[in-house]
Design an enzyme around this catalytic site. Structure first.
Site, PDB file in Angstrom:
ATOM      1  N   HIS A  70      28.207  32.207 -11.208  1.00  0.00           N
ATOM      2  CA  HIS A  70      28.626  31.188 -10.247  1.00  0.00           C
ATOM      3  C   HIS A  70      27.465  30.864  -9.321  1.00  0.00           C
ATOM      4  O   HIS A  70      26.842  31.758  -8.754  1.00  0.00           O
ATOM      5  CB  HIS A  70      29.860  31.677  -9.474  1.00  0.00           C
ATOM      6  CG  HIS A  70      31.079  31.759 -10.348  1.00  0.00           C
ATOM      7  ND1 HIS A  70      31.921  32.828 -10.366  1.00  0.00           N
ATOM      8  CD2 HIS A  70      31.562  30.851 -11.240  1.00  0.00           C
ATOM      9  CE1 HIS A  70      32.904  32.594 -11.246  1.00  0.00           C
ATOM     10  NE2 HIS A  70      32.704  31.400 -11.789  1.00  0.00           N
ATOM     11  N   GLU A  73      26.766  32.234  -5.598  1.00  0.00           N
ATOM     12  CA  GLU A  73      26.807  33.676  -5.352  1.00  0.00           C
ATOM     13  C   GLU A  73      25.382  34.231  -5.354  1.00  0.00           C
ATOM     14  O   GLU A  73      24.977  35.014  -6.213  1.00  0.00           O
ATOM     15  CB  GLU A  73      27.731  34.333  -6.387  1.00  0.00           C
ATOM     16  CG  GLU A  73      29.162  33.774  -6.269  1.00  0.00           C
ATOM     17  CD  GLU A  73      30.126  34.163  -7.391  1.00  0.00           C
ATOM     18  OE1 GLU A  73      29.764  34.973  -8.267  1.00  0.00           O
ATOM     19  OE2 GLU A  73      31.264  33.639  -7.385  1.00  0.00           O
ATOM     20  N   ARG A 128      29.968  25.976  -7.453  1.00  0.00           N
ATOM     21  CA  ARG A 128      30.335  27.175  -8.232  1.00  0.00           C
ATOM     22  C   ARG A 128      30.112  26.993  -9.742  1.00  0.00           C
ATOM     23  O   ARG A 128      29.635  27.881 -10.428  1.00  0.00           O
ATOM     24  CB  ARG A 128      31.827  27.476  -7.965  1.00  0.00           C
ATOM     25  CG  ARG A 128      32.507  28.457  -8.911  1.00  0.00           C
ATOM     26  CD  ARG A 128      33.943  28.696  -8.458  1.00  0.00           C
ATOM     27  NE  ARG A 128      34.767  29.389  -9.437  1.00  0.00           N
ATOM     28  CZ  ARG A 128      35.023  30.696  -9.419  1.00  0.00           C
ATOM     29  NH1 ARG A 128      34.498  31.464  -8.498  1.00  0.00           N
ATOM     30  NH2 ARG A 128      35.806  31.245 -10.325  1.00  0.00           N
ATOM     31  N   HIS A 198      29.041  39.320  -9.770  1.00  0.00           N
ATOM     32  CA  HIS A 198      29.562  38.217  -8.955  1.00  0.00           C
ATOM     33  C   HIS A 198      29.535  38.647  -7.488  1.00  0.00           C
ATOM     34  O   HIS A 198      29.184  39.776  -7.157  1.00  0.00           O
ATOM     35  CB  HIS A 198      31.011  37.900  -9.362  1.00  0.00           C
ATOM     36  CG  HIS A 198      31.144  37.200 -10.684  1.00  0.00           C
ATOM     37  ND1 HIS A 198      31.476  35.879 -10.805  1.00  0.00           N
ATOM     38  CD2 HIS A 198      30.992  37.658 -11.949  1.00  0.00           C
ATOM     39  CE1 HIS A 198      31.523  35.540 -12.075  1.00  0.00           C
ATOM     40  NE2 HIS A 198      31.234  36.604 -12.803  1.00  0.00           N
ATOM     41  N   GLU A 273      31.826  42.673  -7.831  1.00  0.00           N
ATOM     42  CA  GLU A 273      31.890  41.684  -6.748  1.00  0.00           C
ATOM     43  C   GLU A 273      31.122  42.320  -5.598  1.00  0.00           C
ATOM     44  O   GLU A 273      31.613  43.241  -4.935  1.00  0.00           O
ATOM     45  CB  GLU A 273      33.345  41.435  -6.315  1.00  0.00           C
ATOM     46  CG  GLU A 273      34.227  40.804  -7.389  1.00  0.00           C
ATOM     47  CD  GLU A 273      34.109  39.295  -7.456  1.00  0.00           C
ATOM     48  OE1 GLU A 273      33.318  38.708  -6.695  1.00  0.00           O
ATOM     49  OE2 GLU A 273      34.815  38.699  -8.282  1.00  0.00           O
TER      50      GLU A 273
HETATM   51  N1  ING Z   1      35.329  36.290  -8.938  1.00  0.00           N
HETATM   52  C1  ING Z   1      35.732  36.294 -10.313  1.00  0.00           C
HETATM   53  C2  ING Z   1      36.139  34.877 -10.735  1.00  0.00           C
HETATM   54  O1  ING Z   1      35.612  34.428 -11.733  1.00  0.00           O
HETATM   55  C3  ING Z   1      37.109  37.486 -12.013  1.00  0.00           C
HETATM   56  C4  ING Z   1      36.842  37.270 -10.571  1.00  0.00           C
HETATM   57  C5  ING Z   1      36.583  38.579 -12.673  1.00  0.00           C
HETATM   58  C6  ING Z   1      37.898  36.621 -12.743  1.00  0.00           C
HETATM   59  C7  ING Z   1      36.815  38.786 -14.011  1.00  0.00           C
HETATM   60  C8  ING Z   1      38.123  36.804 -14.111  1.00  0.00           C
HETATM   61  C9  ING Z   1      37.591  37.891 -14.736  1.00  0.00           C
HETATM   62  O2  ING Z   1      36.966  34.254 -10.085  1.00  0.00           O
HETATM   63  C10 ING Z   1      34.359  35.493  -8.404  1.00  0.00           C
HETATM   64  N2  ING Z   1      33.972  35.742  -7.135  1.00  0.00           N
HETATM   65  O3  ING Z   1      33.839  34.632  -9.035  1.00  0.00           O
HETATM   66 ZN    ZN Z   2      31.776  34.556  -9.280  1.00  0.00          ZN
END
Ligand code: ING
Ligand code: ZN
Length: 310
Positions: A70, A73, A128, A198, A273
């Protein structure tokens, strides 16, 4: 004549700077790093992948790690640069890193969503998604972490191209997703672990996110994630992480790369994260790059040791 400026790991670097650095650090450490391009992005930028490890004649197990899925980030891009620097600069002096690089390889993709990252530097800091056109819509981009073959577009994702979580027109519709998936599919016999970085929320997530079923290796993933990787991270500055399957720990969402890699057979599949918990969110100050990267290194090294010994 201008002096060559040293790469600054404690600042956020734009893609041009990261790209120059990727080329120079791999040439300067040819004994430890091989560089390849796994494909180009939608806008035609090369996706450089670095293989880091002592070169041996026999095949070694490997960990695949990507940053910058993303665009906004930014701490994640900083972490991949930090990881590569630490690996090459501590090989030979730190016994733990030396052992890891002697016995395994890390495939590191420092910037997955390059087009989006460029866009956050030039147009919209909070972007994003990817930057691909969507037919029949003036909205741009797909959420690459909703674009993989894992319950694709069934939950926590949108089929509206204007949404921040648009799943794309089909599985792996994004060239960046396809390039990554093709590489992992072709190398799945050696890839034992998939780490996707992420931010933010300070979590270590594992499958599943697309369904509430527990992963077949749930107890091993939980025990070792919660008890050790997070403890290692916390030991440095007291940073608290939570951990668990994505669906119940963060939110249910389909099409994520970690769930896809897990179902492909990559058992140690985790989503990090990184910092923080929301005070600065995506706008994490540069003063936090060093501590964030240092603490995250501890958990990545813990996971690597576990992968090697299991
Ligand atoms: N969080 C992830 C996102 O894509 C995630 C969380 C992890 C979703 C694994 C699906 C699978 O939303 C962020 N911050 O992008
Ligand atoms: Zn992310």
């Amino acid at each position: 004549k201008m002096a060559t400026k040293a790469h600054d790991y404690t600042k956020y670097n734009n893609w041009a700077t990261i790209n120059d650095w990727v080329i120079s650090i791999s040439s300067a450490n040819a004994d430890l790093i091989s560089r390849q391009v796994i494909g180009n992005t939608y806008e035609g930028r090369p996706m450089h992948l670095l293989q880091i490890g002592k070169k041996t004649s026999s095949a070694k197990p490997a960990i695949f790690m990507d940053c910058g899925f993303h665009a906004r980030e930014w701490i994640t891009h900083a972490f991949c640069q930090w990881f590569i620097k630490e690996a090459v600069s501590t090989y030979g002096s730190d016994p733990e890193m030396t052992n890891l690089l002697d016995r395994m390889d890390f495939f590191v993709l420092p910037v997955f969503n390059i087009d989006g990252y460029e866009y956050t530097w030039t147009k919209d800091r909070m972007w994003r998604k990817t930057r691909s056109r969507n037919s029949g819509s003036s909205c741009i981009g797909t959420d690459p972490n909703r674009n993989f073959d894992a319950g694709w577009c069934t939950t926590g994702a949108s089929s509206n191209p204007c949404s921040e979580t648009y799943c794309g027109s089909s599985i792996e519709s994004e060239i960046e997703s396809k390039n990554l998936a093709n590489f992992i599919r072709s190398n799945k016999s050696i890839i034992k672990s998939y780490l996707t970085i992420h931010s933010y929320s300070q979590m270590l997530l594992f499958p599943y996110s697309y369904k509430y079923d527990l992963a077949a290796h749930h107890s091993e993933l939980v025990l070792f994630a919660v008890a050790y990787a997070i403890a290692a991270l916390r030991s440095l500055y007291g940073t608290r992480y939570t951990s668990g399957p994505g669906a119940v720990t963060i939110y249910p969402s389909a099409g994520g790369s970690d769930d896809w890699a897990y179902d492909l057979g990559v058992k140690y599949s985790y989503t990090f994260e990184l910092r923080d918990e929301g005070r600065y969110g995506f706008l994490l100050p540069e003063s936090q790059i060093k501590p964030t990267c240092e603490e995250t290194m501890l958990s990545v090294k813990y996971i690597a040791n576990h992968v090697l010994n299991n």
